[in-house]
Scaffold this active site. Sequence first.
Site, PDB file in Angstrom:
ATOM      1  CG  HIS A  45      48.291  40.372  49.007  1.00 16.83           C
ATOM      2  ND1 HIS A  45      47.535  40.607  47.879  1.00 16.83           N
ATOM      3  CD2 HIS A  45      49.489  40.960  48.780  1.00 16.83           C
ATOM      4  CE1 HIS A  45      48.254  41.306  47.010  1.00 16.83           C
ATOM      5  NE2 HIS A  45      49.435  41.533  47.532  1.00 16.83           N
ATOM      6  CE  LYS A  85      37.388  30.215  44.902  1.00 18.74           C
ATOM      7  NZ  LYS A  85      37.643  31.626  44.679  1.00 18.74           N
ATOM      8  NE  ARG A  86      46.259  29.974  48.682  1.00 21.56           N
ATOM      9  CZ  ARG A  86      46.002  30.364  49.931  1.00 21.56           C
ATOM     10  NH1 ARG A  86      46.230  29.558  50.948  1.00 21.56           N
ATOM     11  NH2 ARG A  86      45.509  31.561  50.169  1.00 21.56           N
ATOM     12  CE  LYS A 117      41.944  30.800  48.622  1.00 16.57           C
ATOM     13  NZ  LYS A 117      41.578  32.149  48.162  1.00 16.57           N
ATOM     14  CB  THR A 127      42.381  38.121  40.916  1.00 15.95           C
ATOM     15  OG1 THR A 127      43.147  36.940  41.156  1.00 15.95           O
ATOM     16  CG2 THR A 127      42.985  39.290  41.671  1.00 15.95           C
ATOM     17  CE  LYS A 160      42.861  36.070  37.153  1.00 16.82           C
ATOM     18  NZ  LYS A 160      43.706  35.110  37.880  1.00 16.82           N
TER      19      LYS A 160
END
Length: 828
Positions: free
Chosen positions: A372, A563-564, A569, A673, A677
């Site tokens: 992952h 998100k985390r 990110k 993901t 969504k």
Amino acid sequence: MPDHLHPTHPLALAPVAAPPSTVDGFVREFLLNLNSGRGVTLSNASATDKYFALAHTVRDYLMARWLEDLRRQREVQDKGVAYLSAEYLLGRQLDNNLLASGLSEIAEEALAACGIDLDDLRQQEVEPGLGNGGLGRLAACFIDSLATMGVPNVGYGIRYEYGIFRQTFVDGQQAEQPDAWLSLGSPWEFAHPEGAQTIAFGGHTETYDDEGVQRSRWIPAWNVQAVPYNYMVPGYQNGRVNTLRLWSAVATNSFDLRVFNSGDYEEAVRAQTYAENISKVLYPEDSTPQGKELRLQQQYFFVAASIRDVFDVMLPADFELTNLPERIIFQLNDTHPVIAVPEFMRVLVDEKKMDWDAAWAVTQQCFAYTCHTLLPEALEVWPVELLGRLLPRHLEIIYRINEDFLVAVREKFGDDEMRIRDMSIIGEHPVRSVRMAYLATVAGAKVNGVAELHSQLLRDKVLPDFNEFYPGKFINVTNGVTPRRFVRLANPSLSGLITDALGTGWVTDLERLRELEAYAEDPEFRTQFAEVKAANKRLLSDVLRERDDFEVSDGHMLDVMVKRLHEYKRQMLKVLHIVTTYEGIISGRVSASDVQPRTFIFGAKAAPGYAMAKRIIHLINAVGSVVNNDSRVEGKLKVLFPPNYNVTLAERVIPAADLSEQISLAGKEASGTGNMKFALNGALTIGTDDGANVEIRELVGDDNFFLFGMSEPEVESLWVKGYKPSSFYNADSGLRRSLDLIASGAFSGGDRSMFEPIVSNLLYDDRFMVLADYSAYIGAQAKVDAAYADQDAWTRSAILNVARCGYFSSDRSMRDYIERIWHTAPSF
């Protein structure tokens, strides 16, 4: 039933009668559960009493099918999937189980007949935070899809007493509080202490002669009990119910009465406290040696219990072990469960007395590994010293696996010592350690990435020698999300609109959304779609007002990044866009009338020990505090950061979003993901060509996606040339003004030191190239502003995003796993 019946006896698993599926029948069952289960009458029942009675009523409806499925699975012995995951981010269960069982309307009418509003009871449910983010949510989506597709599956994990921490903000800074999700109990679980497994640790090994065969055995120093808690995983209105089995740790000798009576009360329960620490907290802080050891204990604890469960419960006593690949496959969800490989070998070789080569041949067919990540620090390694002290027999097995593997490497590649060092499961630098991703790759029948780009980089850059050594082992299975929770439940208005247009059936065949493309050209449908989005924004506004005392301004574009919190990110890039827009307006260089009104919504948790991530959270809140209170941008800009973002809040935020921020540095995000969504719920994406963004853009079309930034090869090229972030700062006046404004103390009450570590990190390190992509990002945001000004065209693009993203159903992901890796099939 006679007491002596074995639990696997057909009579012991005979189906119970299903309760009547009518409003009157539901009322009777609900009142019975309220009276006999909670010991109260309707007139004096609390909201908690009513919620538990409702949950047990729904549970009863699912029970008969669940027990029947368990019985038939033991009879037919179809191949099943054991999904091993350290995380399951399930979300609330009540609505999901009502939907799956087809009882939503009946339950609402039945409760109304009792004078109860179903919405009030929904709010009583505490979400189990048994995951950190995408990994755990993906696992929950996958087990939902397997049940919906009728594939035999048991999800295995840990029943953490305290899940991912509850996030609060104190003076804008993250503060962690315990997530006591079990404080009132859980109506959805079934405890089975009689099915506890004994899990051993420590000690030493010894060799012995077994009728002329030299064997090894492990003499552990201590052990704990793993108690299973079962959860039902219902398929969507198909009668199928699979199982999620979570393990809780208890001491084998939890209380010493002799010591207690002597007055040493703390010592009397020491064993219990020590044992229960194993399942106490999701991802304990591992910056200390004790934290690292506890994480390894957690990982071994749940996989050892799960493997024992397969042997003792799922298989008949006379099962021929060489046929195991025809009966079970273990899917390793990232590196956390990889210690299952040597444990499986230990059981086969030491306990079942299989020949090593035969056991290894079976093992290599019974495991598959999902990677992952692309970040080297996220590929787990365990120091040999720690692993040998905690699991001595497993370290011996790993050494043997590695020795055999390196012999094969030399046969194929010759005595290329550097390559052999690079491929060895045992790494020598900086300390001697076991590389768990390498072990999983050597042992797995297949290794899969989770998006096309990720899988390519996995083959070409992360594990290229292994890809060359194992041609055909590396494959791609792009992630997906369950449309049941993230469209049907989260967005009932959009679901109704889709059903009106397409009819039923799309919830389990999401590719049918393609039929919506024609409706993008229908003005009436566009109007209805826009009304759905507006209604979802109002609903989110109501939720945030009640939850956090936040106001969402009418008419604003909702620009969302949830998100985390991790530097790769690039939440900092989003902050710089906000600061740039704000600075442009207050300086007078940009007319406020030329800026589309926006509300920026963040949702993110930082790992407790991740200092830079926590500083970025503090900065986001500080920027929000200034922007939200500056009359010069009133009605134009707002920054909201609701604390403790979770699945429940996601189900309100995602349907309301207009713009989805997917802005990681190309080559760093495995898949994502959240991006799927948002697109499925009609948000347009601004993003880099990273992870599954690549596939989303290809499907929805460049006209319906805001692409910016360097490609992965361009990132690599810049890094090789020597990336100097300060050169981008010097060359871009907008970037310079924004960073200088942060450094000036404008968002910290004049304190220049508060956010200096962030500014310095960007100027002198900037590992994830925020400054390099800044200009392209600001340019893409200008295109967003221009596009949003034409609301009808924006709505058309949003419809096309929904229509073209049916590929991202987790049902499709599961079909890919089934066909390419597991070779299982639906049963009965």
